[in-house]
Design a protein around this motif. Structure first.
Motif, PDB file in Angstrom:
ATOM      1  N   ALA A  27     154.987 162.716 -88.857  1.00  0.00           N
ATOM      2  CA  ALA A  27     154.084 162.589 -87.707  1.00  0.00           C
ATOM      3  C   ALA A  27     154.671 163.306 -86.487  1.00  0.00           C
ATOM      4  O   ALA A  27     153.937 163.913 -85.694  1.00  0.00           O
ATOM      5  N   ALA A  28     155.995 163.250 -86.329  1.00  0.00           N
ATOM      6  CA  ALA A  28     156.634 163.930 -85.189  1.00  0.00           C
ATOM      7  C   ALA A  28     156.575 165.445 -85.384  1.00  0.00           C
ATOM      8  O   ALA A  28     156.307 166.189 -84.428  1.00  0.00           O
ATOM      9  N   ASP A  29     156.784 165.909 -86.628  1.00  0.00           N
ATOM     10  CA  ASP A  29     156.726 167.350 -86.914  1.00  0.00           C
ATOM     11  C   ASP A  29     155.330 167.905 -86.623  1.00  0.00           C
ATOM     12  O   ASP A  29     155.189 169.026 -86.134  1.00  0.00           O
ATOM     13  N   ALA A  30     154.314 167.125 -86.953  1.00  0.00           N
ATOM     14  CA  ALA A  30     152.930 167.574 -86.764  1.00  0.00           C
ATOM     15  C   ALA A  30     152.617 167.797 -85.288  1.00  0.00           C
ATOM     16  O   ALA A  30     151.680 168.522 -84.941  1.00  0.00           O
ATOM     17  N   LEU A  31     153.401 167.183 -84.417  1.00  0.00           N
ATOM     18  CA  LEU A  31     153.168 167.324 -82.968  1.00  0.00           C
ATOM     19  C   LEU A  31     153.677 168.647 -82.426  1.00  0.00           C
ATOM     20  O   LEU A  31     153.274 169.094 -81.361  1.00  0.00           O
ATOM     21  N   ARG A  32     154.640 169.264 -83.162  1.00  0.00           N
ATOM     22  CA  ARG A  32     155.309 170.456 -82.620  1.00  0.00           C
ATOM     23  C   ARG A  32     154.425 171.688 -82.708  1.00  0.00           C
ATOM     24  O   ARG A  32     153.596 171.802 -83.552  1.00  0.00           O
ATOM     25  N   LYS A  42     153.288 158.212 -79.631  1.00  0.00           N
ATOM     26  CA  LYS A  42     152.902 157.868 -78.250  1.00  0.00           C
ATOM     27  C   LYS A  42     152.562 159.111 -77.434  1.00  0.00           C
ATOM     28  O   LYS A  42     151.635 159.090 -76.604  1.00  0.00           O
ATOM     29  N   GLN A  43     153.296 160.215 -77.713  1.00  0.00           N
ATOM     30  CA  GLN A  43     153.063 161.435 -76.919  1.00  0.00           C
ATOM     31  C   GLN A  43     151.752 162.130 -77.254  1.00  0.00           C
ATOM     32  O   GLN A  43     151.339 163.055 -76.570  1.00  0.00           O
ATOM     33  N   GLN A  44     151.101 161.689 -78.335  1.00  0.00           N
ATOM     34  CA  GLN A  44     149.794 162.251 -78.690  1.00  0.00           C
ATOM     35  C   GLN A  44     148.692 161.705 -77.788  1.00  0.00           C
ATOM     36  O   GLN A  44     147.585 162.240 -77.752  1.00  0.00           O
ATOM     37  N   VAL A  45     148.998 160.586 -77.106  1.00  0.00           N
ATOM     38  CA  VAL A  45     147.965 159.888 -76.344  1.00  0.00           C
ATOM     39  C   VAL A  45     148.027 160.348 -74.894  1.00  0.00           C
ATOM     40  O   VAL A  45     149.081 160.258 -74.248  1.00  0.00           O
ATOM     41  N   SER A  46     146.891 160.845 -74.371  1.00  0.00           N
ATOM     42  CA  SER A  46     146.936 161.428 -73.020  1.00  0.00           C
ATOM     43  C   SER A  46     147.170 160.348 -71.963  1.00  0.00           C
ATOM     44  O   SER A  46     147.907 160.560 -71.006  1.00  0.00           O
ATOM     45  N   ASP A  47     146.566 159.181 -72.104  1.00  0.00           N
ATOM     46  CA  ASP A  47     146.787 158.109 -71.133  1.00  0.00           C
ATOM     47  C   ASP A  47     147.159 156.839 -71.896  1.00  0.00           C
ATOM     48  O   ASP A  47     146.311 155.983 -72.176  1.00  0.00           O
ATOM     49  N   PHE A  48     148.455 156.731 -72.221  1.00  0.00           N
ATOM     50  CA  PHE A  48     148.894 155.612 -73.052  1.00  0.00           C
ATOM     51  C   PHE A  48     148.740 154.269 -72.332  1.00  0.00           C
ATOM     52  O   PHE A  48     148.632 153.226 -72.985  1.00  0.00           O
ATOM     53  N   SER A  49     148.700 154.285 -70.989  1.00  0.00           N
ATOM     54  CA  SER A  49     148.572 153.020 -70.251  1.00  0.00           C
ATOM     55  C   SER A  49     147.238 152.330 -70.561  1.00  0.00           C
ATOM     56  O   SER A  49     147.093 151.123 -70.361  1.00  0.00           O
ATOM     57  N   TYR A  57     145.512 149.963 -90.928  1.00  0.00           N
ATOM     58  CA  TYR A  57     146.127 149.700 -89.626  1.00  0.00           C
ATOM     59  C   TYR A  57     146.469 151.022 -88.929  1.00  0.00           C
ATOM     60  O   TYR A  57     146.770 152.020 -89.593  1.00  0.00           O
ATOM     61  N   THR A  58     146.435 151.003 -87.604  1.00  0.00           N
ATOM     62  CA  THR A  58     146.919 152.140 -86.813  1.00  0.00           C
ATOM     63  C   THR A  58     148.103 151.660 -85.983  1.00  0.00           C
ATOM     64  O   THR A  58     147.992 150.668 -85.252  1.00  0.00           O
ATOM     65  N   LEU A  59     149.231 152.368 -86.111  1.00  0.00           N
ATOM     66  CA  LEU A  59     150.439 151.982 -85.383  1.00  0.00           C
ATOM     67  C   LEU A  59     150.838 153.092 -84.415  1.00  0.00           C
ATOM     68  O   LEU A  59     151.059 154.232 -84.820  1.00  0.00           O
ATOM     69  N   TYR A  60     150.902 152.752 -83.141  1.00  0.00           N
ATOM     70  CA  TYR A  60     151.428 153.677 -82.124  1.00  0.00           C
ATOM     71  C   TYR A  60     152.948 153.534 -82.148  1.00  0.00           C
ATOM     72  O   TYR A  60     153.466 152.414 -82.086  1.00  0.00           O
ATOM     73  N   PHE A  61     153.629 154.673 -82.229  1.00  0.00           N
ATOM     74  CA  PHE A  61     155.082 154.615 -82.443  1.00  0.00           C
ATOM     75  C   PHE A  61     155.803 155.679 -81.626  1.00  0.00           C
ATOM     76  O   PHE A  61     155.207 156.618 -81.097  1.00  0.00           O
ATOM     77  N   LEU A  62     157.124 155.499 -81.547  1.00  0.00           N
ATOM     78  CA  LEU A  62     158.046 156.545 -81.102  1.00  0.00           C
ATOM     79  C   LEU A  62     159.111 156.649 -82.182  1.00  0.00           C
ATOM     80  O   LEU A  62     159.518 155.616 -82.741  1.00  0.00           O
ATOM     81  N   PRO A  63     159.596 157.849 -82.484  1.00  0.00           N
ATOM     82  CA  PRO A  63     160.590 157.981 -83.552  1.00  0.00           C
ATOM     83  C   PRO A  63     161.828 157.120 -83.286  1.00  0.00           C
ATOM     84  O   PRO A  63     162.345 157.107 -82.165  1.00  0.00           O
ATOM     85  N   ASP A  64     162.248 156.402 -84.314  1.00  0.00           N
ATOM     86  CA  ASP A  64     163.472 155.591 -84.274  1.00  0.00           C
ATOM     87  C   ASP A  64     163.396 154.387 -83.335  1.00  0.00           C
ATOM     88  O   ASP A  64     164.401 153.699 -83.142  1.00  0.00           O
ATOM     89  N   ALA A  65     162.257 154.157 -82.725  1.00  0.00           N
ATOM     90  CA  ALA A  65     162.118 153.031 -81.793  1.00  0.00           C
ATOM     91  C   ALA A  65     161.847 151.742 -82.580  1.00  0.00           C
ATOM     92  O   ALA A  65     161.798 151.743 -83.814  1.00  0.00           O
TER      93      ALA A  65
END
Ligand SMILES: N[C@@H](CCC(=O)N[C@@H](CS)C(=O)NCC(=O)O)C(=O)O
Length: 207
Positions: A202-207, A31-38, A2-10
């Motif tokens: 996953a959030a750390d990997a974004l920084r 979610k912030q990894q995705v350029s056009d989340f819409s 499975y792939t889950l789009y997430f926000l921390p603590d959401a």
């Protein structure tokens, strides 16, 4: 997987915990990894789940939860008892469609109400409404440790995730003794701790 789009603590944290409880592997996308989340979700919210087995990308937390619980037979969701099943769905909907929006008002007010006094008055009213909902949970827990009975259900996990949100606001939210005990047990579950850790990585990997 499975792939889950997430926000921390959401609220997507509850989806991940349930996936882990069901023994399913999951890959997280912030979610912030995705350029056009819409394009993933026109509403702009998480959770969004890609199910590799049917190729579908699912949105709306309650629908995702019920899909997973029906697909993977498990003790969290009654399959043969129609009445118990209906109660489990009611509890999921209470969490997703009643408690979650009550907390969402706090997030909305913090960005939409700029006058300090007006915002604080709104916070106090919203907190009272949330406390009244926790009292409903407390009443349900008088005879059993979890909304799911003797074991945590998806609704217990969802409510436990939302219970963490109040700390971000200057509010006094009342949560009863039995409900606090339920939340403590859910937060102590290995699946919950692993899900938090995976979000952090996953959030750390974004920084
Ligand atoms: N009804 C939606 C509500 C989901 C929702 O409000 N998610 C919040 C996080 S808890 C969100 O994604 N907000 C947008 C943002 O913070 O960018 C669902 O159950 O999936």
């Amino acid at each position: 997987m499975y792939t889950l789009y997430f926000l921390p603590d959401a609220c997507s944290l509850a989806t991940q915990v349930v996936l882990r409880e069901l023994g399913q592997e999951v890959s997280l996308i912030h979610k912030q990894q995705v350029s056009d989340f819409s394009r993933i979700n026109p509403v702009g919210t998480v959770p969004v789940l890609h199910d590799p087995d049917n190729g579908q990308t699912l949105r709306e937390g309650a629908a995702i939860m019920i899909h997973l619980l029906e697909k993977h037979p498990n003790p969290m969701f009654p399959h043969n008892d129609a009445n118990a099943r209906l109660q489990a769905i009611r509890n999921i909907m209470f969490a997703n469609a009643t408690m979650h929006p009550a907390y969402s008002r706090l997030f909305f007010a913090s960005s939409a109400i700029h006058d300090t006094d007006a915002r604080q008055a709104f916070f106090a009213n919203a907190a009272n409404a949330i406390s009244a909902l926790w009292q409903v949970v407390e009443n349900q827990l008088q005879e059993q440790p979890f909304l799911g009975g003797e074991q945590p259900s998806a609704a217990d996990i969802m409510l436990s995730v939302y219970s963490r949100w109040g700390a971000a606001f200057p509010v006094n939210i009342q949560i009863g003794e039995k409900t606090s005990a339920m939340i403590d047990r859910v937060l102590a579950m290995d699946s919950f701790k692993q899900a938090l850790k995976a979000e952090q990585q996953a959030a750390d990997a974004l920084r």
